[in-house]
Design an enzyme around this catalytic site. Sequence first.
Site, PDB file in Angstrom:
ATOM      1  CD  GLU A  28      57.700 103.640  82.404  1.00 34.51           C
ATOM      2  OE1 GLU A  28      57.371 104.249  83.437  1.00 34.51           O
ATOM      3  OE2 GLU A  28      57.245 102.523  82.098  1.00 34.51           O
ATOM      4  CD  GLU A  38      57.133  97.479  79.798  1.00 32.90           C
ATOM      5  OE1 GLU A  38      56.046  97.904  80.245  1.00 32.90           O
ATOM      6  OE2 GLU A  38      58.232  97.840  80.258  1.00 32.90           O
TER       7      GLU A  38
HETATM    8  O1  G3I Z   1      54.449  93.150  96.141  1.00 34.86           O
HETATM    9  C1  G3I Z   1      53.239  93.712  96.641  1.00 34.86           C
HETATM   10  C2  G3I Z   1      52.585  92.757  97.548  1.00 34.86           C
HETATM   11  O2  G3I Z   1      53.404  92.562  98.671  1.00 34.86           O
HETATM   12  C3  G3I Z   1      51.213  93.301  97.946  1.00 34.86           C
HETATM   13  O3  G3I Z   1      50.553  92.347  98.712  1.00 34.86           O
HETATM   14  C4  G3I Z   1      50.387  93.606  96.710  1.00 34.86           C
HETATM   15  C5  G3I Z   1      49.037  94.205  97.049  1.00 34.86           C
HETATM   16  O4  G3I Z   1      48.635  95.121  96.075  1.00 34.86           O
HETATM   17  O5  G3I Z   1      51.087  94.532  95.919  1.00 34.86           O
HETATM   18  C6  G3I Z   1      52.325  94.005  95.481  1.00 34.86           C
HETATM   19  O6  G3I Z   1      52.978  94.902  94.682  1.00 34.86           O
HETATM   20  C7  G3I Z   1      52.423  95.145  93.413  1.00 34.86           C
HETATM   21  C8  G3I Z   1      53.415  94.670  92.360  1.00 34.86           C
HETATM   22  O7  G3I Z   1      52.978  95.042  91.100  1.00 34.86           O
HETATM   23  C9  G3I Z   1      53.637  93.157  92.393  1.00 34.86           C
HETATM   24  O8  G3I Z   1      52.454  92.511  92.092  1.00 34.86           O
HETATM   25  C10 G3I Z   1      52.199  96.626  93.293  1.00 34.86           C
HETATM   26  O9  G3I Z   1      51.175  97.019  94.176  1.00 34.86           O
HETATM   27  C11 G3I Z   1      51.819  96.975  91.880  1.00 34.86           C
HETATM   28  O10 G3I Z   1      51.791  98.397  91.739  1.00 34.86           O
HETATM   29  C12 G3I Z   1      52.871  96.425  90.937  1.00 34.86           C
HETATM   30  O11 G3I Z   1      52.474  96.758  89.644  1.00 34.86           O
HETATM   31  C13 G3I Z   1      53.437  96.576  88.635  1.00 34.86           C
HETATM   32  C14 G3I Z   1      53.782  97.939  88.029  1.00 34.86           C
HETATM   33  O12 G3I Z   1      54.654  97.775  86.922  1.00 34.86           O
HETATM   34  C15 G3I Z   1      54.530  98.798  89.021  1.00 34.86           C
HETATM   35  O13 G3I Z   1      55.798  98.290  89.256  1.00 34.86           O
HETATM   36  C16 G3I Z   1      52.850  95.678  87.578  1.00 34.86           C
HETATM   37  O14 G3I Z   1      52.710  94.352  88.126  1.00 34.86           O
HETATM   38  C17 G3I Z   1      53.768  95.625  86.366  1.00 34.86           C
HETATM   39  O15 G3I Z   1      53.123  94.942  85.322  1.00 34.86           O
HETATM   40  C18 G3I Z   1      54.065  97.041  85.891  1.00 34.86           C
HETATM   41  O16 G3I Z   1      54.996  96.977  84.836  1.00 34.86           O
HETATM   42  C19 G3I Z   1      55.376  98.233  84.255  1.00 34.86           C
HETATM   43  C20 G3I Z   1      56.778  98.090  83.720  1.00 34.86           C
HETATM   44  O17 G3I Z   1      57.649  97.659  84.725  1.00 34.86           O
HETATM   45  C21 G3I Z   1      57.277  99.403  83.122  1.00 34.86           C
HETATM   46  N1  G3I Z   1      56.347  99.882  82.106  1.00 34.86           N
HETATM   47  C22 G3I Z   1      54.982  99.989  82.522  1.00 34.86           C
HETATM   48  C23 G3I Z   1      54.481  98.660  83.087  1.00 34.86           C
HETATM   49  C24 G3I Z   1      53.050  98.788  83.477  1.00 34.86           C
HETATM   50  O18 G3I Z   1      52.927  99.736  84.516  1.00 34.86           O
END
Ligand code: G3I
Length: 378
Positions: free
Chosen positions: A168, A273
Site C-alpha cells: 500500500e 485479499e
Molecule cells: O491485537 C489486538 C488485541 O490485543 C486487542 O485486544 C484487539 C481489540 O480491538 O485488537 C487487536 O488488534 C486488532 C488486530 O486486527 C488483530 O485482531 C486491531 O485492533 C485491528 O485493527 C487489526 O485489524 C487488521 C487490519 O489489517 C490492521 O492491521 C485486520 O484484522 C486485518 O484483516 C487487516 O488486514 C489488512 C491487510 O493486512 C492489508 N490490506 C488491507 C487489509 C484490511 O485492512
Amino acid sequence: MRNYKTLNVGRSVIALTMACVLMACAPNEKKQVTEPTLRAGIGQDFFIGVAVNSDQMNGTDSVGAALIAKQFNSIVPENCMKSESIHPEENRYDWTDADAYVDFGTKHHMFVIGHCLIWHSQLASWFCVDDKGNNVSPKVLKQRMKKHITTIMTRYKGRVNGWDVVNEALLDNGAYRPSKFYEILGAEFIPYAFKCAHEADPDAELYYNDYSMHIPAKQQGALRIVKSIKEYGTPITGIGMQSHCNMDGPSVTEVEEAIKTLSSTGCSLMVTEFDLSAIPFPKDMSGAGIEQAGQYSEIYNPYPTALPDSVAQQWETRMKGYFDVYRQHKDVIKRVTVWGLTDGASWRNDWPVAGRTDYATLFDRTYKAKTFTQTLMK
Ligand code: G3I
C-alpha cells in the site's frame, strides 16, 4: 519460479497416485470416492489461498485449522507478521505466532506467503523515529529496514515462498502515499526494500501489494513502481491486487482491464485479499484503509441475523463474475487468496463500520461451504 514448479510436480504426483488407487480397484469393489475440495477444484488453476488468524494457527480454533488444511493450498497471515506484532521493539522480535503460522504451512505442504515487510500501517512505533519522536535520518532508516527484512526472511528462508515486500505505497490517484517511509527516503524506499528482500532470500518470490487496483490511475502508479524496482537492478516477481470488493464495485470489466494493464509489466498477478461484502458500503468511503471508520447505523447493518435469499443470490452472481475472470486469466494469475476463512472471522464485520454482520467469505459462520463455494470445488 522454483516454488511453483515444485508444488506443481507435487500435485501431479498426488493426481497420479489417486488415479492408481482407482485403477487398482476390481470392477465390483467399491471405488474410493474423494470429497470435493477447493484445492482439488479451482486450486488446480492457481493457488487458492486464505488469510489465517492466530487462533487458527495456535489450535484455539481447531475446526478452522482443519478446514484450512483440507480446502486450501496457500496461506497468508492476517496480522502476525506485521511489524508492530513481529518486531515490536528495535531489539526485540516476537516469533510466537509467526513460527506457528510457518510451521502449519510447512506441515500441510502449502504455498506460504509472508505479509508484509514494509507497510505504513500497523507499523512498529519505533521504526521510523528516534527516542524523541523525530524522524530518523535516511541512513538510519535504511539500516533498520535492512535489519528488519533480513532477520525475518532469513528465519523463514526456504519455508516462506513469497513475500508482500511493500504494501500500500500508493494513493488512489497513483501518487506515492506520504508515509513515514516516503517522507524520509522518498520513492527509493520501495526498490530498496526489494533489494534487501532479494539479498535475504534470492529464491523467494517478491510482491508489491495494494488495494483498489481497478482504478486506472493507481495501476499507472503500480507500473511506475515496477519500473523503478527493475531500474534499481533488483527483481520483482508479482503484483498483488488485494480485491476487497462490495456490491457496488469494482465491475468485472474494471477487474479485467486491471489484469491486462498490470500483466503488461511481465509480472505475475495475484488476487491477494479477496472478499465481497454483502452489506452497504458508506458512499464517502473507498478502498481498504483502516484509518477510515464510519459511524454505526442500522442502515449499514441490515442483515444482523441472516442474509436474505435475494441478496445471497446477487452476492453469488457477483462472485461468479469475479472468479470467471480470474479463471479466464489463469495464465497470469498465479494465486487467489480469500481474506478470512469464514464470515465470522472476517475483518469486514468491523470495517468500514464496526459491529456489523457481514457475509464476505467462502464459508459461513458454521464453517459450511456456501453454494457458490461448492461450484469452485469442481
Ligand atoms: O491485537 C489486538 C488485541 O490485543 C486487542 O485486544 C484487539 C481489540 O480491538 O485488537 C487487536 O488488534 C486488532 C488486530 O486486527 C488483530 O485482531 C486491531 O485492533 C485491528 O485493527 C487489526 O485489524 C487488521 C487490519 O489489517 C490492521 O492491521 C485486520 O484484522 C486485518 O484483516 C487487516 O488486514 C489488512 C491487510 O493486512 C492489508 N490490506 C488491507 C487489509 C484490511 O485492512
